[in-house]
Design an enzyme around this catalytic site. Structure first.
Site, PDB file in Angstrom:
ATOM      1  N   TRP A 104       0.814  -1.222   0.000  1.00  0.00           N
ATOM      2  CA  TRP A 104       0.000   0.000   0.000  1.00  0.00           C
ATOM      3  C   TRP A 104       0.837   1.257   0.000  1.00  0.00           C
ATOM      4  O   TRP A 104       0.470   2.262  -0.624  1.00  0.00           O
ATOM      5  CB  TRP A 104      -1.012  -0.008   1.151  1.00  0.00           C
ATOM      6  CG  TRP A 104      -2.112  -0.990   0.864  1.00  0.00           C
ATOM      7  CD1 TRP A 104      -2.377  -2.150   1.544  1.00  0.00           C
ATOM      8  CD2 TRP A 104      -3.076  -0.924  -0.211  1.00  0.00           C
ATOM      9  NE1 TRP A 104      -3.432  -2.806   0.956  1.00  0.00           N
ATOM     10  CE2 TRP A 104      -3.873  -2.086  -0.116  1.00  0.00           C
ATOM     11  CE3 TRP A 104      -3.314  -0.027  -1.238  1.00  0.00           C
ATOM     12  CZ2 TRP A 104      -4.923  -2.350  -1.012  1.00  0.00           C
ATOM     13  CZ3 TRP A 104      -4.347  -0.282  -2.132  1.00  0.00           C
ATOM     14  CH2 TRP A 104      -5.136  -1.437  -2.005  1.00  0.00           C
ATOM     15  N   ASP A 168      -1.099   6.634   6.535  1.00  0.00           N
ATOM     16  CA  ASP A 168      -2.259   5.873   6.056  1.00  0.00           C
ATOM     17  C   ASP A 168      -2.517   4.766   7.086  1.00  0.00           C
ATOM     18  O   ASP A 168      -1.765   3.788   7.146  1.00  0.00           O
ATOM     19  CB  ASP A 168      -1.937   5.283   4.675  1.00  0.00           C
ATOM     20  CG  ASP A 168      -2.998   4.293   4.200  1.00  0.00           C
ATOM     21  OD1 ASP A 168      -4.015   4.111   4.884  1.00  0.00           O
ATOM     22  OD2 ASP A 168      -2.782   3.693   3.121  1.00  0.00           O
ATOM     23  N   LYS A 192     -12.067  -1.492   6.340  1.00  0.00           N
ATOM     24  CA  LYS A 192     -11.260  -2.467   7.062  1.00  0.00           C
ATOM     25  C   LYS A 192     -11.773  -2.596   8.499  1.00  0.00           C
ATOM     26  O   LYS A 192     -12.071  -3.678   8.963  1.00  0.00           O
ATOM     27  CB  LYS A 192      -9.779  -2.064   7.082  1.00  0.00           C
ATOM     28  CG  LYS A 192      -9.201  -1.673   5.732  1.00  0.00           C
ATOM     29  CD  LYS A 192      -9.181  -2.825   4.747  1.00  0.00           C
ATOM     30  CE  LYS A 192      -8.947  -2.423   3.302  1.00  0.00           C
ATOM     31  NZ  LYS A 192      -7.790  -1.645   2.968  1.00  0.00           N
TER      32      LYS A 192
HETATM   33  C1  LIG Z   1      -7.194  -1.141   1.646  1.00  0.00           C
HETATM   34  C2  LIG Z   1      -6.115  -0.160   1.801  1.00  0.00           C
HETATM   35  C3  LIG Z   1      -5.950   0.911   0.897  1.00  0.00           C
HETATM   36  C4  LIG Z   1      -6.851   1.114  -0.299  1.00  0.00           C
HETATM   37  O1  LIG Z   1      -8.089   1.505   0.107  1.00  0.00           O
HETATM   38  P1  LIG Z   1      -9.240   1.893  -0.933  1.00  0.00           P
HETATM   39  O2  LIG Z   1     -10.336   2.301  -0.014  1.00  0.00           O
HETATM   40  O3  LIG Z   1      -9.541   0.665  -1.727  1.00  0.00           O
HETATM   41  O4  LIG Z   1      -8.768   2.997  -1.777  1.00  0.00           O
HETATM   42  C5  LIG Z   1      -4.919   1.793   1.125  1.00  0.00           C
HETATM   43  N1  LIG Z   1      -4.090   1.659   2.176  1.00  0.00           N
HETATM   44  C6  LIG Z   1      -4.208   0.654   3.053  1.00  0.00           C
HETATM   45  C7  LIG Z   1      -3.264   0.558   4.204  1.00  0.00           C
HETATM   46  C8  LIG Z   1      -5.228  -0.288   2.897  1.00  0.00           C
HETATM   47  O5  LIG Z   1      -5.351  -1.289   3.778  1.00  0.00           O
END
Ligand SMILES: *Cc1c(COP(=O)(O)O)cnc(C)c1O
Length: 356
Positions: A104, A168, A192
């Site tokens: 990611w 993030d 998540k």
């Molecule tokens: C799932 C995830 C993303 C992507 O998320 P989207 O909502 O599909 O854009 C980005 N960063 C992390 C750490 C993730 O777990």
């Protein structure tokens, strides 16, 4: 009919608390005795404004977010944030730093490169183990990914630097206490550990926000969204409602401290089983093993597909690893009970025995 008990280990969209889903089911038809579906409440109504305010306050309480941080509920997922961050905070002619801990982080870097001078200053598992990153004091910001959902890597130490840190935390938000004051900004897609796909949190310190650009499309400007209280255009009202219900649920269950206790218990139980096995292995340094996304490989990789298929037939769902990592991934966010992990470990032991 006897319905098999299932446990869903999907990394996202992930399992949600059953109580919340049952409440939402009623709200779909009749929200809070309004005789109106939650899907058809005007985002400009007083009722929705109250819901928005309450959800924001509950998040602030849960995460101990200081008053000088703005909380935004936006569209577009974490991926849109990977775009908006450099769009807003990378001025023309300047550069930013990124830490490439895994899948990611890498995707965020790919987006930032499209926008401006993006310099990766640390890469691989080492950059999660040793977080004394060589941040360039001239960088506009440094971006990191404290829980790598696909790679099963999590870390909790950050360098002392005057450069703003943007994190993030899509997959470990609300999974444990996180000292927000270390970040000038963090963001998280909801699917998540917060709610359904479709809504994204962006939390920005006001002093950092001042640096945000105003020469980019209006819809991309953080300042516009702050001014409009996240209702610059029609927000994803239902995901917002559901996120608010999950915040209430986490609070009622004992807050992030209790979530941390449960997630530590679940992950330890699983990692113990992996470490005590001759078939399964996780080669990550123990100190960076994620408490919410545990990965492992079968030493005989030819057995991986059988493992996933047989687990599914036992009601243990979505165990296939991310395509970038292979193997098995077990996502054990807040709404996964310890019973799910115990059922999985029992299956793992049985599978290992039969494949000796
Ligand atoms: C799932 C995830 C993303 C992507 O998320 P989207 O909502 O599909 O854009 C980005 N960063 C992390 C750490 C993730 O777990």
């Amino acid at each position: 009919m006897n319905i098999m008990k299932t446990y869903n280990f999907c990394a996202g969209p992930a399992v949600l608390p059953e109580e919340v889903l049952e409440k939402a089911q009623k709200a779909l038809v009749n929200w809070e005795n309004s005789d109106t579906s939650i899907l058809s409440i005007s985002h400009r109504s007083k009722e929705f404004a109250d819901l928005a305010e309450q959800s924001k306050q509950n998040l602030r309480d849960l995460m101990n977010i200081p008053e000088d941080y703005e909380i935004l509920f936006l569209h577009g997922g974490a991926t849109m944030q990977a775009v908006m961050v450099p769009m807003n905070f990378l001025p023309a002619g300047e550069f930013c730093n990124y830490i490439n801990t895994g899948h990611w982080a890498h995707k965020a870097i790919d987006e930032s490169v499209q926008i401006g001078d993006t310099r990766v200053i640390a890469s691989g598992v080492d950059s999660a183990v040793n977080t004394d990153w060589p941040v360039d004091p001239a960088a506009a910001f440094v971006h990191c990914t404290p829980n790598e959902t696909a790679d099963g890597i999590e870390f909790d130490t950050f360098p002392q630097t005057d450069v703003p840190i943007v994190a993030d935390i899509s997959s470990n938000i609300l999974s444990r206490p996180i000292d927000i004051s270390r970040f000038d900004m963090f963001y998280a897609g909801a699917q998540k550990n917060i709610g359904p796909a479709g809504i994204t949190l962006a939390v920005i310190k006001r002093s950092f926000l001042e640096a945000a650009r105003e020469d980019i499309p209006l819809m991309m400007q953080y300042k516009k969204h702050v001014k409009a209280k996240s209702i610059y255009n029609t927000p994803p009202t239902f995901p917002w409602y559901l996120a608010g219900e999950v915040f209430k649920w986490v609070k009622a269950e004992g807050g992030v401290e209790e979530m941390a206790r449960r997630n530590a218990e679940k992950s330890l139980y699983l990692y113990d089983a992996i470490d005590n096995s001759t078939l399964y292995e996780n080669k990550l340094p123990v100190e960076v093993r994620s408490k919410v996304n545990a990965i492992f490989h079968l030493k005989d990789d030819a057995l991986t597909d059988q493992f996933v298929a047989q687990a599914k037939s036992k009601g243990l769902l979505n165990l296939k690893g991310h395509k970038s990592a292979g193997g098995i991934r077990v996502s054990i966010y807040n709404a996964m009970p310890i019973e799910g992990v115990k059922a999985l470990v029992e299956f793992m032991e049985d599978f290992e025995f039969k494949n000796k």
